[in-house]
Design an enzyme around this catalytic site. Structure first.
Site, PDB file in Angstrom:
ATOM      1  N   LYS A  30      12.522 122.106 142.404  1.00  0.00           N
ATOM      2  CA  LYS A  30      13.258 122.691 141.270  1.00  0.00           C
ATOM      3  C   LYS A  30      14.423 123.539 141.773  1.00  0.00           C
ATOM      4  CE  LYS A  30      11.731 126.639 139.389  1.00  0.00           C
ATOM      5  NZ  LYS A  30      12.608 127.819 139.322  1.00  0.00           N
ATOM      6  N   ASN A  31      14.151 124.402 142.750  1.00  0.00           N
ATOM      7  CA  ASN A  31      15.163 125.363 143.191  1.00  0.00           C
ATOM      8  C   ASN A  31      16.267 124.745 144.042  1.00  0.00           C
ATOM      9  OD1 ASN A  31      13.894 127.260 141.720  1.00  0.00           O
ATOM     10  ND2 ASN A  31      12.885 128.269 143.434  1.00  0.00           N
ATOM     11  N   CYS A  85      14.523 139.861 134.376  1.00  0.00           N
ATOM     12  CA  CYS A  85      13.356 139.131 133.897  1.00  0.00           C
ATOM     13  C   CYS A  85      12.121 139.910 134.285  1.00  0.00           C
ATOM     14  CB  CYS A  85      13.347 137.695 134.397  1.00  0.00           C
ATOM     15  SG  CYS A  85      12.776 137.517 136.090  1.00  0.00           S
ATOM     16  N   ARG A 139      17.084 141.943 138.776  1.00  0.00           N
ATOM     17  CA  ARG A 139      17.839 140.756 139.203  1.00  0.00           C
ATOM     18  C   ARG A 139      19.328 140.830 138.877  1.00  0.00           C
ATOM     19  NH1 ARG A 139      14.182 135.466 138.434  1.00  0.00           N
ATOM     20  NH2 ARG A 139      15.459 134.790 140.170  1.00  0.00           N
ATOM     21  N   ASP A 177       7.814 133.365 146.242  1.00  0.00           N
ATOM     22  CA  ASP A 177       7.337 132.437 145.219  1.00  0.00           C
ATOM     23  C   ASP A 177       5.927 131.917 145.496  1.00  0.00           C
ATOM     24  OD1 ASP A 177      10.619 130.918 144.650  1.00  0.00           O
ATOM     25  OD2 ASP A 177       9.760 132.832 144.048  1.00  0.00           O
ATOM     26  N   ARG A 205       7.869 125.122 133.401  1.00  0.00           N
ATOM     27  CA  ARG A 205       9.233 125.344 133.884  1.00  0.00           C
ATOM     28  C   ARG A 205       9.399 124.877 135.331  1.00  0.00           C
ATOM     29  NH1 ARG A 205      10.599 130.709 134.693  1.00  0.00           N
ATOM     30  NH2 ARG A 205      12.378 129.627 135.648  1.00  0.00           N
TER      31      ARG A 205
HETATM   32  C1  EPZ Z   1      15.978 132.261 143.859  1.00  0.00           C
HETATM   33  O1  EPZ Z   1      16.351 133.223 142.871  1.00  0.00           O
HETATM   34  C2  EPZ Z   1      14.864 131.427 143.242  1.00  0.00           C
HETATM   35  N1  EPZ Z   1      15.324 130.823 142.012  1.00  0.00           N
HETATM   36  C3  EPZ Z   1      13.655 132.312 142.951  1.00  0.00           C
HETATM   37  O2  EPZ Z   1      12.579 131.478 142.500  1.00  0.00           O
HETATM   38  C4  EPZ Z   1      13.205 132.998 144.222  1.00  0.00           C
HETATM   39  O3  EPZ Z   1      12.165 133.884 143.934  1.00  0.00           O
HETATM   40  C5  EPZ Z   1      14.384 133.778 144.845  1.00  0.00           C
HETATM   41  O4  EPZ Z   1      15.496 132.896 145.052  1.00  0.00           O
HETATM   42  C6  EPZ Z   1      14.034 134.402 146.175  1.00  0.00           C
HETATM   43  O5  EPZ Z   1      13.575 133.465 147.066  1.00  0.00           O
HETATM   44  C7  EPZ Z   1      16.065 129.694 142.062  1.00  0.00           C
HETATM   45  O6  EPZ Z   1      16.417 129.183 143.096  1.00  0.00           O
HETATM   46  C8  EPZ Z   1      16.436 129.083 140.752  1.00  0.00           C
HETATM   47  P1  EPZ Z   1      17.893 136.151 145.042  1.00  0.00           P
HETATM   48  P2  EPZ Z   1      17.661 134.132 143.058  1.00  0.00           P
HETATM   49  O7  EPZ Z   1      19.293 136.300 144.554  1.00  0.00           O
HETATM   50  O8  EPZ Z   1      18.671 133.420 143.853  1.00  0.00           O
HETATM   51  C9  EPZ Z   1      18.520 140.877 144.694  1.00  0.00           C
HETATM   52  C10 EPZ Z   1      10.816 130.715 141.148  1.00  0.00           C
HETATM   53  O9  EPZ Z   1       9.684 131.189 140.983  1.00  0.00           O
HETATM   54  N2  EPZ Z   1      19.918 140.558 144.302  1.00  0.00           N
HETATM   55  O10 EPZ Z   1      17.697 135.562 146.387  1.00  0.00           O
HETATM   56  O11 EPZ Z   1      18.015 134.636 141.722  1.00  0.00           O
HETATM   57  C11 EPZ Z   1      17.513 140.397 143.638  1.00  0.00           C
HETATM   58  O12 EPZ Z   1      17.383 141.309 142.591  1.00  0.00           O
HETATM   59  C12 EPZ Z   1      12.048 131.642 141.185  1.00  0.00           C
HETATM   60  O13 EPZ Z   1      11.033 129.503 141.294  1.00  0.00           O
HETATM   61  C13 EPZ Z   1      20.817 141.586 144.141  1.00  0.00           C
HETATM   62  O14 EPZ Z   1      20.474 142.758 144.292  1.00  0.00           O
HETATM   63  O15 EPZ Z   1      17.065 135.330 143.939  1.00  0.00           O
HETATM   64  C14 EPZ Z   1      16.256 140.223 144.462  1.00  0.00           C
HETATM   65  O16 EPZ Z   1      15.616 141.437 144.581  1.00  0.00           O
HETATM   66  C15 EPZ Z   1      11.740 133.047 140.791  1.00  0.00           C
HETATM   67  N3  EPZ Z   1      22.093 141.270 143.771  1.00  0.00           N
HETATM   68  C16 EPZ Z   1      16.802 139.748 145.806  1.00  0.00           C
HETATM   69  O17 EPZ Z   1      18.161 140.123 145.849  1.00  0.00           O
HETATM   70  C17 EPZ Z   1      22.518 139.978 143.595  1.00  0.00           C
HETATM   71  O18 EPZ Z   1      23.680 139.732 143.254  1.00  0.00           O
HETATM   72  C18 EPZ Z   1      16.682 138.250 146.057  1.00  0.00           C
HETATM   73  O19 EPZ Z   1      17.179 137.570 144.932  1.00  0.00           O
HETATM   74  C19 EPZ Z   1      21.582 138.953 143.778  1.00  0.00           C
HETATM   75  C20 EPZ Z   1      20.283 139.257 144.127  1.00  0.00           C
END
Ligand code: EPZ
Length: 420
Positions: free
Chosen positions: A22-23, A115, A120, A306, A398
């Protein structure tokens, strides 16, 4: 609304086929906006999230055909703003911003908002776009990114929890059509980022270093259409491996990539679970009693956040104390109070869950709160004595393709029922 009704206590046996990721699929679908030529993407899981992304692409003007796991997408003529409600509903859709900005020099999309697992923010995505020369305005719940032209730049994209997966993906897609060279430092190294870079390269993009913390993109004039097969879903693989261990079963996982799961396999080994590579398959079984262990979630190649909830469920069955520390998302322990309904003994201390494992679980009605927490409840229900009803399984749909059918094929007593 639907629920799963599970009669636990049956060890899982047999073969399960892993679906596409999915990701990886979501950003690859968004990347098709970068060209006006047709793209063909194979092994796309049929999930509410991928169907949702298809709707978003159609709302932008793209033609989308989805049949038997293959997507054919042509974004011949597109507009730069997406439907507010559509984007707001699925966080992953944020990754249309980079391609729209690159191709149209403008992108107007609703702010994804937080969420249940954390705030996020998208500050790092926007930081990357600004470094490329875009102007960012946030107003009325929308992010407006515009640019006369995009120019390559060097930027550091590390944040509070380290690298960002979709932030890296978004900026990489914005940079492929920019003038000059872009260097992303502290880039995410996840296999899904590498898969996206492979697809972009198949479209003609010039990218090196994907999979390492430094990615270099040399902008070009135009991208063409391409064909690509999505990588297998490493989190689905981890979920089935943990389910086999929790039920003291023995399964073969077909079509999985062991090299994407080293941290998970390492922790399963520590917990007394054998995960052996045989050809393109993984053979999973318990080596005697489960053992307690410690897990800390980290950006790739560390232990994936995850798979944290599923591992927490497993540790409720391991006699002794296990400590799970969540370093990526601020509030990703929603499964803990629901696992307690099944008799688990878990305490939350700051970013850690302290699990006193070994007490047998017994079935009860529980509530799914988010995608991975729901998977943890299914695993606990499969291991528990008696019947468990997991409500609100739309969360599971999902991210897991036909989870109940796959589990039934492994001998599980699980049914999809209408919630009363
Ligand atoms: C991806 O989300 C995945 N989603 C998530 O999977 C996964 O948990 C996550 O990466 C971490 O591995 C998809 O690929 C669709 P991040 P993403 O930006 O990219 C902070 C699932 O269960 N951050 O790597 O949105 C953020 O708050 C889902 O399949 C900032 O502070 O995650 C978090 O604490 C859930 N500022 C950390 O970084 C930003 O601009 C990592 O988030 C962006 C992120």
């Amino acid at each position: 609304m639907e629920s799963f009704l599970i009669k636990g206590g049956v060890p899982l046996h047999g073969v399960v086929e892993i679906s596409g990721s999915k990701n990886a699929a979501l950003p690859i679908m968004a990347a098709t906006l970068l060209t006006d030529e047709p793209c063909v993407i194979r092994r796309v899981p049929n999930l509410s999230d991928t169907r949702f992304m298809a709707q978003i692409l159609e709302s932008l003007g793209a033609r989308v055909k989805f049949a038997d796991g293959t997507l054919t997408i042509r974004a011949k003529k597109i507009k730069g703003y997406a439907d507010y409600e559509l984007v707001r509903k699925m966080r992953g859709s944020i990754c249309i911003a980079g391609p729209l900005l690159a191709r149209l020099r403008k992108a107007r999309i609703s702010l994804p908002g937080g969420c249940i697992i954390g705030a996020r923010p998208i500050n790092l995505h926007l930081k990357g776009f600004e470094a490329l020369g875009a102007k960012i305005k946030i107003e009325g719940g929308y992010v407006d990114a515009t640019a006369k032209k995009l120019s390559g730049a060097t930027m550091f994209l590390g944040g509070r929890a380290g690298s960002t997966v979709l932030g890296t993906a978004n900026v990489m897609m914005a940079a492929v059509l920019a003038d000059g060279v872009t260097v992303i430092e502290s880039a995410a190294c996840e296999p899904e980022v590498v898969d996206l870079a492979d697809f972009l390269r198949a479209m003609g993009a010039k990218i090196s270093g994907a999979g390492s913390p430094t990615i270099t993109i040399t902008g070009i004039e135009k991208l063409h259409g391409a064909e690509h097969g999505v990588i297998p879903d490493r989190i689905e693989t981890a979920t089935f491996a943990i389910a086999a261990a929790a039920t003291d079963g023995e399964i073969t996982i077909r079509g999985a990539r062991a090299d994407h799961l080293r941290a998970v396999i390492d922790k399963l080994n520590e917990a007394g679970v054998s995960v052996e590579k045989c050809g393109a398959n993984l053979a999973v079984r318990r080596k005697g009693k489960l053992k307690p262990s410690d897990v800390t979630t980290l950006p790739y190649s560390g232990f994936p956040t995850d798979a944290q909830a599923q591992m927490t469920a497993l540790f409720t069955l391991a006699p002794g104390i296990s400590i799970i520390t969540e370093r990526i998302f601020e509030s990703r322990f929603m499964h803990v109070s629901e696992l307690a309904r099944l008799g688990a003994d878990i305490e939350i201390e700051g970013p850690s869950a302290i699990v006193k494992g070994g007490r047998p679980l017994s079935g009860a009605p529980v509530m799914a709160s988010d995608l991975r927490a729901s998977a943890a409840l299914v695993i606990a229900g499969l291991a528990a004595k008696g019947a468990t009803q997991v409500n609100r399984i739309y969360h599971l749909d999902r991210g897991y393709e036909q989870m109940d059918a796959k589990l039934r094929k492994l001998g599980a007593r699980i049914q999809r029922v209408e919630e009363k």
